[in-house]
Design a protein around this motif. Structure first.
Motif, short mmCIF file in Angstrom:
data_model
loop_
_atom_site.label_atom_id
_atom_site.label_comp_id
_atom_site.label_asym_id
_atom_site.label_seq_id
_atom_site.Cartn_x
_atom_site.Cartn_y
_atom_site.Cartn_z
N TYR A 139 -39.20 -28.21 -20.24
CA TYR A 139 -38.27 -27.79 -19.18
C TYR A 139 -38.98 -27.27 -17.94
CZ TYR A 139 -34.95 -28.09 -23.03
OH TYR A 139 -34.22 -28.53 -24.09
N THR A 140 -40.23 -27.69 -17.72
CA THR A 140 -40.94 -27.23 -16.52
C THR A 140 -40.86 -28.23 -15.37
OG1 THR A 140 -43.03 -28.16 -17.32
CG2 THR A 140 -42.57 -25.86 -17.87
N CYS A 141 -40.39 -29.44 -15.63
CA CYS A 141 -40.18 -30.41 -14.55
C CYS A 141 -38.92 -29.99 -13.79
CB CYS A 141 -40.01 -31.82 -15.12
SG CYS A 141 -39.78 -33.08 -13.84
N ILE A 142 -39.04 -29.83 -12.48
CA ILE A 142 -37.92 -29.36 -11.67
C ILE A 142 -37.45 -30.41 -10.67
CG2 ILE A 142 -38.31 -26.89 -11.95
CD1 ILE A 142 -39.99 -26.92 -9.44
N ALA A 143 -38.12 -31.54 -10.60
CA ALA A 143 -37.67 -32.64 -9.74
C ALA A 143 -38.36 -33.92 -10.18
CB ALA A 143 -37.98 -32.36 -8.27
N PHE A 144 -37.63 -35.04 -10.08
CA PHE A 144 -38.19 -36.33 -10.45
C PHE A 144 -37.54 -37.41 -9.58
CE2 PHE A 144 -38.12 -39.93 -13.80
CZ PHE A 144 -39.20 -40.54 -13.20
N PHE A 145 -38.36 -38.09 -8.79
CA PHE A 145 -37.90 -39.17 -7.92
C PHE A 145 -38.52 -40.48 -8.40
CE2 PHE A 145 -37.92 -35.25 -5.51
CZ PHE A 145 -36.68 -35.25 -4.90
N GLN A 146 -37.68 -41.38 -8.95
CA GLN A 146 -38.19 -42.68 -9.37
C GLN A 146 -38.44 -43.60 -8.18
OE1 GLN A 146 -36.01 -43.13 -13.72
NE2 GLN A 146 -36.40 -44.90 -12.47
N ASP A 153 -32.95 -37.34 -6.78
CA ASP A 153 -33.71 -36.48 -7.69
C ASP A 153 -32.97 -36.45 -9.01
OD1 ASP A 153 -35.00 -34.51 -9.10
OD2 ASP A 153 -34.30 -32.86 -7.84
N MET A 154 -33.59 -36.97 -10.07
CA MET A 154 -32.92 -37.05 -11.36
C MET A 154 -32.68 -35.67 -11.96
SD MET A 154 -32.73 -40.19 -11.00
CE MET A 154 -31.74 -40.62 -12.44
N GLY A 155 -33.29 -34.63 -11.38
CA GLY A 155 -33.01 -33.27 -11.81
C GLY A 155 -31.92 -32.61 -11.00
N GLY A 156 -31.68 -33.13 -9.81
CA GLY A 156 -30.57 -32.65 -9.00
C GLY A 156 -30.85 -31.46 -8.13
N ALA A 157 -32.06 -30.89 -8.17
CA ALA A 157 -32.30 -29.64 -7.46
C ALA A 157 -32.98 -29.82 -6.11
CB ALA A 157 -33.16 -28.71 -8.33
N PHE A 158 -33.76 -30.88 -5.93
CA PHE A 158 -34.58 -31.03 -4.73
C PHE A 158 -33.92 -31.96 -3.72
CE2 PHE A 158 -39.21 -29.72 -5.36
CZ PHE A 158 -38.89 -28.72 -6.24
N ILE A 291 -42.54 -39.54 -8.19
CA ILE A 291 -42.91 -38.18 -7.80
C ILE A 291 -42.23 -37.19 -8.73
CG2 ILE A 291 -42.89 -36.48 -5.96
CD1 ILE A 291 -42.60 -38.80 -3.97
N ARG A 292 -43.02 -36.29 -9.32
CA ARG A 292 -42.47 -35.21 -10.14
C ARG A 292 -43.01 -33.88 -9.64
NH1 ARG A 292 -42.82 -38.90 -14.55
NH2 ARG A 292 -40.89 -39.05 -15.78
N CYS A 293 -42.16 -32.86 -9.64
CA CYS A 293 -42.57 -31.50 -9.29
C CYS A 293 -42.36 -30.59 -10.49
CB CYS A 293 -41.76 -30.98 -8.10
SG CYS A 293 -41.88 -32.03 -6.63
N PHE A 294 -43.23 -29.58 -10.61
CA PHE A 294 -43.19 -28.69 -11.77
C PHE A 294 -43.25 -27.24 -11.32
CE2 PHE A 294 -44.98 -32.71 -13.08
CZ PHE A 294 -44.36 -32.97 -14.30
#
Length: 310
Positions: A139-146, A153-158, A291-294
């Motif tokens: 649960y440390t991934c906070i953003a994911f752009f394919q 953003d598949m996480g919805g936050a960024f 792109i993934r952010c953590f």
């Protein structure tokens, strides 16, 4: 949970939480497991979906109070199956409930015959292959752009924006290619590390170009490279190329996809990727994908797992 009572014709939106008012709703502290869960606010009467946890953000999608004071609700699509890319709802934000699995889906892209549905149990319906969001399983991934023809953003936050970049075939599906000297990709939110795939050309058109730049986002961190893609300055971060730590003077690999991982010394509130030394100097012909952010720094095992995703 409430449900749609077909026998009586009474429509109810399934909801996970109920709050007396907006103030009570805004005191809620959610976790990633709560993303896309639904709440009912009684005053004023309306329904919201939790779309972000950092910061907490609720999206209104239905309900409301009419001028007569009567409560209104929206229709919920009910099925024993998941939606498909050809369900073609009339607008984004429509709810679909799979009663067999109790998963709630929200339409986040209603492109005809190519729509995208995101479920609150992490199921994603899309034409393109969907890769795991929480790839490190902690649960440390906070953003994911394919970056498959969209900036979702598949996480919805960024939030993300691009300038002078187009989609083309990438490392996995589509990617973004920087087309001009003022191209860039910009992300807006806090992070402690970032991971992406990149494809660098033989040379760059300008003497100095930024691989990333956090200036303007609270912290003066950056890495710039020269015309031959050698690291010229490395400030406030540690960078890994294909799992190997890079130092000043090291050269980025050219003409093939490489994995880039960057750990920041602090926590910038945003980052510009592949922009350039000045506003008009950019990393032309460079490509970026996945792109993934953590919210924590990445270790060697994390980077290996990210590289093995292909």
């Amino acid at each position: 949970m409430q449900h749609k009572d077909v026998g009586t014709g009474s429509n109810h939106i399934i909801h996970n939480y109920q709050f007396a008012d907006i103030a009570q709703r805004d005191q809620f502290v959610g976790t990633e497991a709560d993303l896309l869960k639904v709440c009912l606010v009684l005053t004023p009467f309306s329904y919201y979906t939790l779309s972000s946890i950092n910061p907490i953000k609720w999206e209104q999608f239905g309900g409301g109070t009419s001028e007569s004071g009567n409560s209104e609700v929206i229709e919920v699509i009910r099925s024993n199956e998941n939606p498909t890319i050809t369900t073609n709802p009339c607008e984004k934000g429509i709810l679909w409930v799979n009663y067999a699995t109790n998963e709630i889906f929200v339409c986040i892209d209603n492109t005809y015959d190519n729509n995208i549905w995101k479920g609150n149990q992490k199921t994603i319906i899309s034409k393109n292959k969907i890769y795991q969001y929480d790839i490190l399983n902690d649960y440390t991934c906070i953003a994911f752009f394919q970056l498959d023809d969209n900036l979702i953003d598949m996480g919805g936050a960024f939030q993300i924006s691009t300038y002078n970049a187009d989609y083309e075939i990438g490392k996995m599906g589509k990617c973004l290619k920087m087309n001009y000297t003022n191209s860039k990709v910009e992300l807006y939110s806090k992070m402690k590390s970032i991971s992406f795939w990149a494809y660098f050309p033989d040379t760059l058109p300008n003497s100095l170009n930024y691989l990333f730049d956090c200036r303007g986002y609270g912290i003066s961190y950056y890495i710039n490279v020269d015309i031959n893609l050698c690291i010229y300055s490395l400030v406030g971060a540690t960078i890994y190329q294909d799992g190997v730590q890079m130092t000043g003077g090291a050269q980025l690999i050219k003409n093939q996809w490489v994995h880039i991982a960057i750990n920041f010394n602090g926590e910038p509130s945003g980052v510009k990727l592949l922009n350039g030394y000045t506003q008009v100097n950019g990393m032309t012909n460079t490509k970026i994908d996945h792109i993934r952010c953590f919210n924590r720094v990445l270790n060697a095992q994390d980077i290996t797992k990210l590289m093995e995703e292909v």
